[in-house]
Design an enzyme around this catalytic site. Structure first.
Site, mmCIF file in Angstrom:
data_model
loop_
_atom_site.group_PDB
_atom_site.id
_atom_site.type_symbol
_atom_site.label_atom_id
_atom_site.label_comp_id
_atom_site.label_asym_id
_atom_site.label_seq_id
_atom_site.Cartn_x
_atom_site.Cartn_y
_atom_site.Cartn_z
ATOM 1 N N ARG A 54 0.859 -1.164 0.263
ATOM 2 C CA ARG A 54 0.086 -0.070 0.019
ATOM 3 C C ARG A 54 0.785 1.322 0.045
ATOM 4 N NH1 ARG A 54 -2.681 -4.018 1.782
ATOM 5 N NH2 ARG A 54 -0.691 -4.319 2.508
ATOM 6 N N THR A 55 1.875 1.237 0.961
ATOM 7 C CA THR A 55 2.587 2.614 0.943
ATOM 8 C C THR A 55 2.957 3.059 -0.222
ATOM 9 O OG1 THR A 55 2.717 1.981 3.382
ATOM 10 C CG2 THR A 55 3.973 3.835 2.649
ATOM 11 N N LYS A 83 26.074 -3.753 -0.987
ATOM 12 C CA LYS A 83 27.604 -3.669 -1.006
ATOM 13 C C LYS A 83 28.302 -3.256 0.107
ATOM 14 C CE LYS A 83 27.039 -3.250 -5.832
ATOM 15 N NZ LYS A 83 27.685 -2.129 -6.898
ATOM 16 N N ARG A 105 11.209 3.725 3.445
ATOM 17 C CA ARG A 105 10.982 2.649 4.229
ATOM 18 C C ARG A 105 12.211 1.875 4.647
ATOM 19 N NH1 ARG A 105 5.809 -1.313 4.302
ATOM 20 N NH2 ARG A 105 4.892 0.863 4.831
ATOM 21 N N HIS A 133 5.127 5.646 11.590
ATOM 22 C CA HIS A 133 4.669 5.514 10.074
ATOM 23 C C HIS A 133 3.509 6.836 9.837
ATOM 24 C CE1 HIS A 133 3.512 4.198 6.519
ATOM 25 N NE2 HIS A 133 3.071 2.691 6.835
HETATM 26 N N1 CP Z 1 -0.171 -0.052 5.861
HETATM 27 C C1 CP Z 1 1.201 -0.201 5.280
HETATM 28 O O1 CP Z 1 1.693 0.365 5.653
HETATM 29 O O2 CP Z 1 0.860 -1.246 4.452
HETATM 30 P P1 CP Z 1 2.110 -1.771 3.327
HETATM 31 O O3 CP Z 1 3.293 -2.479 4.554
HETATM 32 O O4 CP Z 1 1.705 -2.754 2.367
HETATM 33 O O5 CP Z 1 2.842 -0.528 2.723
#
Ligand code: CP
Length: 443
Positions: A54-55, A83, A105, A133
């Protein structure tokens, strides 16, 4: 050149800015194909060191809908980080001409804060370990805004793994700041971390009391339920026994999955994990509650309630696109986000000298020590309590020194109040103090 604006923590946005983003998101959601000139010629880089559906895809969809382009590194194991290239160098390269905004991320807590220190372009935290998040929270707040028309005063149940769920941590800070009430019904052993509760208590005036959750039916384990309210501390003070604050009517239930990927050090695992099913939704207090989940789901929400009109988790994921369009366009200066008020902002200082006092092995200050100057925020002056500015954990020390006087004090010494924050040194024991040539204060 103006310094770029980053989104590292949900604290980086004021309530007014979040509300302005909602207004933009409403426009984008109403006509998503009508804004394809907004970010034309601009590029977003997705640097994902952990899996995502999703993100990453909603950010990329958002950028493409705004007319921009995307560089995708969906699996950073195939990048030069394999590396041994540091995160700091990766960010300098990608931000130095490849992209106009970086969506990051990473498994280390505080990684986005480090990236922001090195990046000439805006960095967006798309999840840093078990820490925060913020864009999921923005999406979750937007969903509450759309479904309920307000956030202040809502009754929101947080269920499941509240310990390792980064979405929950950012969400708690935001809900507290917006004035929502939070009912925590954790999986036993996976309660909200103390540093999160301490923070909402001290910064947002939230009063944690034990909750009577009988009206929540099979959704809650009474013994562990906690009610966090910024709304009523003055009213609560009228009650002599606060041990059973009864949960009446809930506006939203926010379920989270077991974060098994972060469980390494938790003995015993999760056991039988809690689950929302058709029978759960028959509880009195949930009659009008929407059911939310940041997804991915495993087995904690039964598919039998997917068609229940109260289940909004797929709509919730879809709304990630317009709200991320609003965020991208505003961080790139294409739409106005209003004026930051700095209401959630926490000032931070470098640790003057000595060992890194952060106890968290998953903190970026420990996983990438060559590029990180340990930084802290002050939680209280007397006694002196400080948190890591990267991962937010409380620092561990027995003594606190002053780098100019070379004296050290106990953390509850009133003398510490006179030392400027950028001269503070955190000392694990007297031996470390002496090794740095500090002597006890008052000698
Ligand atoms: N909600 C969320 O962070 O989903 P993903 O891990 O799929 O990005």
């Amino acid at each position: 050149m103006q310094a770029p604006r980053h989104l590292v923590s949900i604290d980086d946005l004021s309530i007014g800015e979040v509300q302005t983003l909602f207004e933009h998101a409403d426009r984008f959601a109403a006509a998503p194909r009508e804004f394809s000139d907004t970010c034309r010629g601009m590029i977003a880089a997705s640097l994902f060191f952990e899996p995502s559906t999703r993100t990453r895809l909603s950010f990329e969809s958002a950028m493409l809908r705004l007319g921009g382009g995307v560089l995708t590194a969906a699996d950073m194991r195939s990048s030069s980080s394999a590396k041994g290239e540091s995160l700091a160098d990766t960010i300098r390269v990608v931000g130095g001409g490849y992209a106009d905004v970086i969506v990051l991320r990473h498994s280390s807590e505080g990684a986005a804060r480090l990236a922001a220190q090195y990046s000439p372009v805006p960095v967006i935290n798309a999840g840093d370990g078990a820490h925060e998040h913020p864009t999921q929270t923005l999406c979750d707040l937007y969903n509450l805004h759309v479904e309920r028309g307000k956030i202040e005063g809502l009754e929101v149940v947080l269920a499941g793994d509240l310990k390792y769920s980064r979405t929950v941590h950012s969400f708690v800070y935001a809900l507290a700041r917006f004035g929502a009430n939070i009912i925590c019904t954790p999986q036993p052993g996976f309660e909200l971390p103390e540093y999160v509760v301490q923070r909402v208590r001290e910064e947002f005036g939230v009063a944690p009391v034990r909750a009577d959750v009988r009206r929540l039916g099979d959704l809650a384990n009474e013994s562990d339920a906690v009610y966090l309210t910024p709304q009523k501390p003055h009213q609560l003070s009228l009650f002599t026994d606060l041990s059973d604050w009864e949960v009446q009517s809930v506006d939203a239930v926010y379920m989270t999955r077991p974060q098994t990927e972060r469980l390494e050090n938790q003995e015993g695992g999760y056991g039988q994990y809690m689950r929302i099913q058709k029978s759960s939704m028959a509880a009195d207090s949930l009659r009008d509650a929407v059911v939310m989940h940041p997804l991915p789901r495993r087995d904690e929400i039964s598919e039998e309630i997917d068609n229940d009109p109260r289940s909004i988790y797929f709509k919730q994921a879809a709304r990630g696109v317009p709200i991320r369009m609003a965020l991208l366009a505003s961080l790139m200066g294409k739409i106005d986000m209003g004026t930051p008020s700095g209401e959630g902002h926490r000032e931070s200082w470098p640790v003057a000298e000595g060992e890194n006092p952060c106890p968290n092995p998953a903190c970026i200050s420990r996983t990438e020590p060559r590029h990180v100057t340990p930084m802290f925020t002050l939680q209280s002056r007397t006694p002196l309590r400080a948190h890591c500015a990267y991962c937010s954990r409380e620092l561990i020390y027995s003594y606190v020194g002053c780098s100019t006087s070379k004296h050290y004090h106990k953390p509850d010494s009133s003398g510490l109040g006179r030392i400027s924050a950028d001269h503070l040194v955190f000392l694990p024991d007297e031996g470390s103090a002496e090794a740095l040539q500090y002597s006890p204060a008052g000698r």
